[in-house]
Design a protein around this motif. Structure first.
Motif, PDB file in Angstrom:
ATOM      1  N   TYR A 181      89.603 100.049 113.564  1.00  0.00           N
ATOM      2  CA  TYR A 181      88.748 101.650 113.830  1.00  0.00           C
ATOM      3  C   TYR A 181      89.842 102.911 113.942  1.00  0.00           C
ATOM      4  O   TYR A 181      89.354 103.894 113.953  1.00  0.00           O
ATOM      5  CB  TYR A 181      87.667 101.423 114.669  1.00  0.00           C
ATOM      6  N   GLY A 182      90.959 102.480 115.201  1.00  0.00           N
ATOM      7  CA  GLY A 182      91.371 103.758 115.541  1.00  0.00           C
ATOM      8  C   GLY A 182      92.146 104.501 113.912  1.00  0.00           C
ATOM      9  O   GLY A 182      92.732 105.953 114.318  1.00  0.00           O
ATOM     10  N   VAL A 183      92.544 103.377 113.697  1.00  0.00           N
ATOM     11  CA  VAL A 183      93.277 104.252 112.221  1.00  0.00           C
ATOM     12  C   VAL A 183      92.969 105.046 110.931  1.00  0.00           C
ATOM     13  O   VAL A 183      93.463 105.880 110.536  1.00  0.00           O
ATOM     14  CB  VAL A 183      93.994 102.430 111.508  1.00  0.00           C
ATOM     15  N   LEU A 184      91.332 104.251 110.238  1.00  0.00           N
ATOM     16  CA  LEU A 184      90.548 104.389 109.593  1.00  0.00           C
ATOM     17  C   LEU A 184      89.217 106.355 110.153  1.00  0.00           C
ATOM     18  O   LEU A 184      89.369 106.224 109.340  1.00  0.00           O
ATOM     19  CB  LEU A 184      89.383 103.792 109.321  1.00  0.00           C
ATOM     20  N   ARG A 185      89.380 105.943 111.459  1.00  0.00           N
ATOM     21  CA  ARG A 185      88.901 107.027 111.985  1.00  0.00           C
ATOM     22  C   ARG A 185      90.012 108.479 112.005  1.00  0.00           C
ATOM     23  O   ARG A 185      89.583 109.417 111.668  1.00  0.00           O
ATOM     24  CB  ARG A 185      88.940 107.095 113.512  1.00  0.00           C
ATOM     25  N   GLY A 186      91.028 107.287 112.328  1.00  0.00           N
ATOM     26  CA  GLY A 186      92.383 109.221 111.687  1.00  0.00           C
ATOM     27  C   GLY A 186      92.999 109.632 113.336  1.00  0.00           C
ATOM     28  O   GLY A 186      91.919 109.289 113.944  1.00  0.00           O
ATOM     29  N   ARG A 226      92.481 113.711 103.658  1.00  0.00           N
ATOM     30  CA  ARG A 226      92.372 114.778 104.169  1.00  0.00           C
ATOM     31  C   ARG A 226      91.637 115.114 105.385  1.00  0.00           C
ATOM     32  O   ARG A 226      92.390 115.773 106.022  1.00  0.00           O
ATOM     33  CB  ARG A 226      90.960 114.527 102.838  1.00  0.00           C
ATOM     34  N   ARG A 227      91.797 114.074 106.120  1.00  0.00           N
ATOM     35  CA  ARG A 227      91.395 113.741 107.445  1.00  0.00           C
ATOM     36  C   ARG A 227      92.975 114.948 108.511  1.00  0.00           C
ATOM     37  O   ARG A 227      92.827 114.868 109.334  1.00  0.00           O
ATOM     38  CB  ARG A 227      90.558 113.043 107.958  1.00  0.00           C
ATOM     39  N   ILE A 228      93.428 114.125 107.761  1.00  0.00           N
ATOM     40  CA  ILE A 228      94.742 114.581 108.390  1.00  0.00           C
ATOM     41  C   ILE A 228      94.984 116.234 108.106  1.00  0.00           C
ATOM     42  O   ILE A 228      95.661 117.002 109.191  1.00  0.00           O
ATOM     43  CB  ILE A 228      96.861 113.502 107.496  1.00  0.00           C
ATOM     44  N   VAL A 229      94.857 116.587 106.677  1.00  0.00           N
ATOM     45  CA  VAL A 229      94.979 118.184 106.614  1.00  0.00           C
ATOM     46  C   VAL A 229      94.257 118.711 107.502  1.00  0.00           C
ATOM     47  O   VAL A 229      94.479 120.102 108.035  1.00  0.00           O
ATOM     48  CB  VAL A 229      94.962 118.287 104.500  1.00  0.00           C
ATOM     49  N   ASP A 230      93.114 118.243 107.272  1.00  0.00           N
ATOM     50  CA  ASP A 230      91.719 118.647 108.128  1.00  0.00           C
ATOM     51  C   ASP A 230      92.232 119.061 110.193  1.00  0.00           C
ATOM     52  O   ASP A 230      92.385 120.354 110.177  1.00  0.00           O
ATOM     53  CB  ASP A 230      90.396 118.786 107.849  1.00  0.00           C
ATOM     54  N   THR A 231      92.795 117.942 110.178  1.00  0.00           N
ATOM     55  CA  THR A 231      93.421 118.016 111.295  1.00  0.00           C
ATOM     56  C   THR A 231      94.829 119.541 112.112  1.00  0.00           C
ATOM     57  O   THR A 231      94.071 119.511 112.873  1.00  0.00           O
ATOM     58  CB  THR A 231      93.663 116.583 112.210  1.00  0.00           C
ATOM     59  N   ILE A 232      95.277 119.301 111.529  1.00  0.00           N
ATOM     60  CA  ILE A 232      96.313 119.943 111.076  1.00  0.00           C
ATOM     61  C   ILE A 232      95.838 120.995 110.643  1.00  0.00           C
ATOM     62  O   ILE A 232      96.487 122.358 112.051  1.00  0.00           O
ATOM     63  CB  ILE A 232      97.885 119.575 110.131  1.00  0.00           C
ATOM     64  N   GLY A 401     103.595 108.162 114.363  1.00  0.00           N
ATOM     65  CA  GLY A 401     102.541 108.447 113.060  1.00  0.00           C
ATOM     66  C   GLY A 401     100.801 108.551 113.057  1.00  0.00           C
ATOM     67  O   GLY A 401     100.527 107.918 114.119  1.00  0.00           O
ATOM     68  N   ALA A 402     100.898 108.831 112.026  1.00  0.00           N
ATOM     69  CA  ALA A 402      99.377 109.305 111.570  1.00  0.00           C
ATOM     70  C   ALA A 402      98.811 107.849 110.816  1.00  0.00           C
ATOM     71  O   ALA A 402      97.112 108.251 110.699  1.00  0.00           O
ATOM     72  CB  ALA A 402      99.010 111.014 110.835  1.00  0.00           C
ATOM     73  N   GLY A 403      99.686 106.872 110.406  1.00  0.00           N
ATOM     74  CA  GLY A 403      99.003 106.067 109.670  1.00  0.00           C
ATOM     75  C   GLY A 403      99.608 104.579 109.664  1.00  0.00           C
ATOM     76  O   GLY A 403      99.401 104.333 111.122  1.00  0.00           O
ATOM     77  N   ALA A 404      99.211 103.415 109.228  1.00  0.00           N
ATOM     78  CA  ALA A 404      99.904 102.435 110.029  1.00  0.00           C
ATOM     79  C   ALA A 404     100.145 101.460 108.196  1.00  0.00           C
ATOM     80  O   ALA A 404     100.234 101.648 106.842  1.00  0.00           O
ATOM     81  CB  ALA A 404      98.793 101.487 110.277  1.00  0.00           C
ATOM     82  N   TRP A 405     101.985 101.012 108.249  1.00  0.00           N
ATOM     83  CA  TRP A 405     101.620  99.850 106.981  1.00  0.00           C
ATOM     84  C   TRP A 405     101.472  98.677 107.205  1.00  0.00           C
ATOM     85  O   TRP A 405     101.252  98.087 108.485  1.00  0.00           O
ATOM     86  CB  TRP A 405     103.172  99.905 107.196  1.00  0.00           C
ATOM     87  N   GLY A 406     101.019  98.020 106.136  1.00  0.00           N
ATOM     88  CA  GLY A 406     100.386  96.663 106.850  1.00  0.00           C
ATOM     89  C   GLY A 406      99.075  96.562 106.599  1.00  0.00           C
ATOM     90  O   GLY A 406      98.183  97.416 106.112  1.00  0.00           O
ATOM     91  N   PRO A 407      98.756  95.689 107.717  1.00  0.00           N
ATOM     92  CA  PRO A 407      97.676  95.632 108.633  1.00  0.00           C
ATOM     93  C   PRO A 407      97.193  96.916 109.138  1.00  0.00           C
ATOM     94  O   PRO A 407      97.834  97.971 109.639  1.00  0.00           O
ATOM     95  CB  PRO A 407      97.464  95.044 109.381  1.00  0.00           C
ATOM     96  N   PRO A 408      96.058  97.619 108.720  1.00  0.00           N
ATOM     97  CA  PRO A 408      95.571  98.971 109.099  1.00  0.00           C
ATOM     98  C   PRO A 408      95.015  98.409 110.826  1.00  0.00           C
ATOM     99  O   PRO A 408      94.123  99.084 109.923  1.00  0.00           O
ATOM    100  CB  PRO A 408      94.716  99.432 108.106  1.00  0.00           C
ATOM    101  N   VAL A 409      95.971  98.921 111.120  1.00  0.00           N
ATOM    102  CA  VAL A 409      95.207  98.568 112.847  1.00  0.00           C
ATOM    103  C   VAL A 409      96.706  98.587 114.104  1.00  0.00           C
ATOM    104  O   VAL A 409      97.999  98.369 113.193  1.00  0.00           O
ATOM    105  CB  VAL A 409      94.929  96.509 112.931  1.00  0.00           C
ATOM    106  N   ARG A 410      96.756  99.046 114.493  1.00  0.00           N
ATOM    107  CA  ARG A 410      96.791  99.550 115.166  1.00  0.00           C
ATOM    108  C   ARG A 410      96.888  99.333 116.848  1.00  0.00           C
ATOM    109  O   ARG A 410      95.443  99.445 117.339  1.00  0.00           O
ATOM    110  CB  ARG A 410      97.138 101.556 116.041  1.00  0.00           C
TER     111      ARG A 410
END
Length: 427
Positions: A181-186, A226-232, A401-410
């Motif tokens: 959820y934390g990754v997909l939320r942005g 898009r979420r990243i651009v809007d946040t910046i 970082g703003a994303g995730a590699w491999g599992p979309p989980v942090r």
């Protein structure tokens, strides 16, 4: 080299096979009857899930993006679940002996019946019987009553096995679900102030948005950008920096996912340096593509901004293509009386930055470890895993970082976009 790759692949497959055999044993065999539906289903999952994970790991090199997506979601998520299942079951192994030895609740003792009146006993006959019993025993030996068996019953073993299996599965699902959820939320915005001794008073309060490791690919796509651009843009920085690992794929496959970067807005523009993953996908086409979007690549180059120099170097991975970092080219002829900020994807280059008199290096690459306890492994290969540290006269800031590699989980390393505010000691 090929032999080493084959051996590495065989080692990975062996570890996966051993891990899934252990999971099958604890989550399937120990909790179900032979021939039951769960025994059959669990055996099938023990084969299918590792195959999906291997498919996700090699999918980017073997399949087009449309096919890779079908493997990446279940395969990568299962890898994260596998990690925390194994950790939870390891805790369960420590608890299992204690649970098996817990005392059982005693059954209620029925009330004793009232004794009935009986004729007076024949004391002589009783004494004779007692004497005969003593004589019947072997001389010198004592009789004892055998203690009840301390071995847990099959019902107790089944109950403990099912309790631990359900507890471990629930804990792993909760951890991975929260991390996904934390990754997909942005990413969330983070604020850091960095004082620079050479920064003039007129540049005091200058704000740099730092984003790294966006990792557009089979899971994170256009909506993520898009979420990243809007946040910046909402932070209204003076400068935007993208510090490598933008993509995991080719321009043909992921160009549309990166297009929202064209909407980035800052007074002094947006700049980009390559990360190691760009070289897995073809760095040169991506450099040209982001330039067309209005983001300025810094390829071992430098620009002079009001109050400080901004430099950028290529990632270390570019050395295999003759396109690695060149600190002399980027920093060699500059005026060292001016403050300098260096964009370099990997924190390990901070030692080169120190030698070239850099005041502040901005990096990514580590993901902060991404999946706890991965931060301890990341510390073995990086001088700083996350945050701000000083090396001589050079300060190093590493974003998670703003994303995730491999599992979309942090887990334990939330994604972030950092606004670095430069502070002048002369202000």
């Amino acid at each position: 080299m090929i032999a080493l790759l084959v051996l590495g692949l065989l080692a990975v497959l062996a570890v996966l096979a051993l891990a899934h055999w252990y999971l099958w044993r604890r989550l399937v065999r120990d909790v179900s009857a032979p021939g039951g539906w769960w025994r059959r289903t669990g055996a099938a999952l023990a084969v299918v899930l590792p195959l999906l994970s291997v498919g996700a790991l090699v999918g980017g090199r073997a399949f087009p993006l449309a096919v890779e997506r079908w493997l990446a979601w279940p395969g990568y998520l299962w890898l994260a679940v596998l990690l925390y299942l194994l950790m939870a079951l390891a805790v369960g192994e420590a608890l299992r002996p204690l649970l098996l030895r817990l005392p059982r609740p005693r059954a209620a003792t029925p009330p004793e019946p009232k004794p009935k009146t009986a004729p007076a006993p024949d004391l002589g006959a009783a004494a004779s019987a007692a004497s005969a019993a003593v004589d019947a025993e072997a001389p010198g030996l004592e009789t004892t009553t055998a203690p009840p068996s301390a071995v847990p019953s099959p019902a107790r073993r089944l109950f403990v096995a099912r309790t631990l299996a359900i507890g471990a599965s629930g804990a792993a699902a909760a951890v991975v679900g929260t991390g996904a959820y934390g990754v997909l939320r942005g990413p969330r915005l983070k604020q850091v102030t960095v004082p620079l001794a050479k920064l003039p008073a007129r540049a005091h309060g200058y704000r740099i948005a730092v984003v790294s490791d966006i990792h557009l690919g089979p899971i994170l796509g256009r909506d993520h950008t898009r979420r990243i651009v809007d946040t910046i843009n909402a932070a209204r920085p003076d400068l935007i920096t993208i510090v490598g690992d933008l993509v995991d794929g080719s321009v043909a496959e992921l160009g549309s996912a990166a297009e929202p970067l064209a909407r980035l807005r800052a007074r002094d523009g947006a700049y980009f340096v390559t990360g190691n993953h760009e070289y897995f996908s073809g760095a040169a086409p991506w450099v040209d593509f982001v330039r067309d979007l209005g983001v300025h690549p810094l390829r071992n180059a430098r620009v002079e901004l009001a109050g400080f120099d901004l430099a950028g170097v290529n990632d270390i991975a570019g050395r295999t293509e003759g396109d690695g970092p060149d600190f002399d080219r980027a920093l060699g002829d500059r005026d060292r009386a001016r403050a300098s900020v260096l964009l370099s994807h990997q924190p390990v280059t901070v030692h080169d930055a120190v030698r070239h008199g850099v005041d502040l290096q901005l990096s990514g690459h580590t993901h902060g470890g991404q999946l706890w306890p991965g931060n301890y492994l990341a510390e073995l290969a990086n001088p700083t895993v996350a945050g701000l540290e000083r090396y001589g006269d050079t300060q190093l800031y590493v974003t998670r970082g703003a994303g995730a590699w491999g599992p979309p989980v942090r887990v334990g390393a939330p994604s972030d976009i950092t606004v670095v505010t430069l502070a002048s000691l002369q202000a």
